[in-house]
Design a protein around this motif. Sequence first.
Motif, mmCIF file in Angstrom:
data_model
loop_
_atom_site.group_PDB
_atom_site.id
_atom_site.type_symbol
_atom_site.label_atom_id
_atom_site.label_comp_id
_atom_site.label_asym_id
_atom_site.label_seq_id
_atom_site.Cartn_x
_atom_site.Cartn_y
_atom_site.Cartn_z
ATOM 1 N N GLU A 158 -4.666 -3.543 -7.813
ATOM 2 C CA GLU A 158 -4.445 -4.952 -7.478
ATOM 3 C C GLU A 158 -3.200 -5.436 -8.213
ATOM 4 O OE1 GLU A 158 -7.958 -6.996 -8.640
ATOM 5 O OE2 GLU A 158 -9.304 -5.744 -7.422
ATOM 6 N N ASP A 205 0.818 -1.208 0.000
ATOM 7 C CA ASP A 205 0.000 0.000 0.000
ATOM 8 C C ASP A 205 0.856 1.265 0.000
ATOM 9 O OD1 ASP A 205 -2.372 -1.344 -0.136
ATOM 10 O OD2 ASP A 205 -2.874 -1.148 1.990
ATOM 11 N N ALA A 221 -4.257 3.971 -2.540
ATOM 12 C CA ALA A 221 -3.975 2.992 -1.484
ATOM 13 C C ALA A 221 -5.147 2.864 -0.522
ATOM 14 C CB ALA A 221 -2.715 3.399 -0.734
ATOM 15 N N ARG A 233 -8.290 3.463 -0.970
ATOM 16 C CA ARG A 233 -9.498 2.902 -1.582
ATOM 17 C C ARG A 233 -9.267 1.527 -2.192
ATOM 18 N NH1 ARG A 233 -10.846 8.565 -4.848
ATOM 19 N NH2 ARG A 233 -10.912 9.914 -2.989
ATOM 20 N N GLY A 234 -8.042 1.009 -2.137
ATOM 21 C CA GLY A 234 -7.748 -0.307 -2.702
ATOM 22 C C GLY A 234 -7.941 -0.367 -4.201
#
Length: 431
Positions: free
Chosen positions: A297, A279, A291, A293-294
Amino acid sequence: MSPGTDEWSRRDVLKAAVAVGGAGALSACLDLTDEPVPEGVSDPSTLPARQHAWDDLLTRDGAENVELPRHQTLLYLTLDREGTPTSDDRRAVEEALSTLDRAYERSNRGLIYSLAYSPAYFSRFVDPLPENVDLPEPRRLSPFETPEFDRQDALLHLASDRADALIEAEEALTGERDTANEVTIETPLSAAFSVDSRRTGFIGKGMPAEKQDVAGIPDDDPVPEESPLFMGFKAGFAKNQASEEYVTIPDGPFAGATTKHVSKLRQRLDDWYVEQEFDDRVAEMFSPAHAERGLVEGIGDNLGDDSGVTPEIIESVREHAQQYGRVGHAQKAARANRDDEGNVRLLRRHFESTDENEASLHFPSLQRRITDFEEVREAMNGTDLTDEPAIRQRVNNGILEYIFVKNRGNFLVPPRRLRVLPTPTGEVPGL
């Protein structure tokens, strides 16, 4: 599925061959394949008018992002005479380049190339370049860099998915062999130019992971196997790249040309992989919002054709500096990378290198004006954010802590009709 051991060994041989060059390297490549390289055209005038027109000739991934050729070579060239080039010089260069056009299909399966010229080359002439050609001498673009400036006369950029084609073409151009893909080289490029510097590189999923045993990368092999770049993320998202049309000079004697800035960046990724978690790397490569909010991938394939750096994320850069104590590389650069109509200004074609046994990045960027690149680099520096307590010039400031500029050079990539030793007024006398 990851490539098997045999495939990895084959790729290692090919990358090593390009890096070393020469007849022995070519022989090693030929031992690994008997597949013929596609032939070029009988009439080179049928090729694209712009030397920098590569995108329609290359492959694309599932999100329609252009995939650059896997193997690349940069030859920095010096004209073998004082003063201006002669008709003999121009005929030699034209014959060499026309032979390449006939020998190799202009594609990633054959050979793609461009020949560009520096401000130092044009200074050989009395006449200046036209006012609409913005081609200054290279200079420092940050207060913390001390690069060597590339002031050679010309830059020949060769690229191919076929290591054997790349090496063979170079050998033919430099007079080390008489044929290129079974086409006779009557006059090599070395009849007019000497190679001052030879630099090589590669890009593509799996390739950096296979070559990460070099200075600048931790010993525990942290580069993801599927990553096309050493820093573990993909780049070159289609919606964050300028179009070839946009970076083209539209009028004047050099209509159809573009400018090219090429920098070489040494990478020191120990802290990137050892001190930073995933992250953290996402935050510094893209933005802290990515980072939190993700959004990313793995290497970022899920982003599709857009980095996800939205106007809201760009405008929040100072707020992020205050809230998260860091800002993102893409977030900062994007502040200057669109014009008033929202068009992306730069077309980036960067690739990795292990020259001199260290991790580095060759960064060619195409734009209508060199000033466009300089303005984006200024935004990337983030110097204006260092009044925030957590943001220092190289720490918590995107990826600046991990990259160090070794070289900078500026070049003009003329259209094909002017690719052979042009004058500043857009002529090629003697041809």
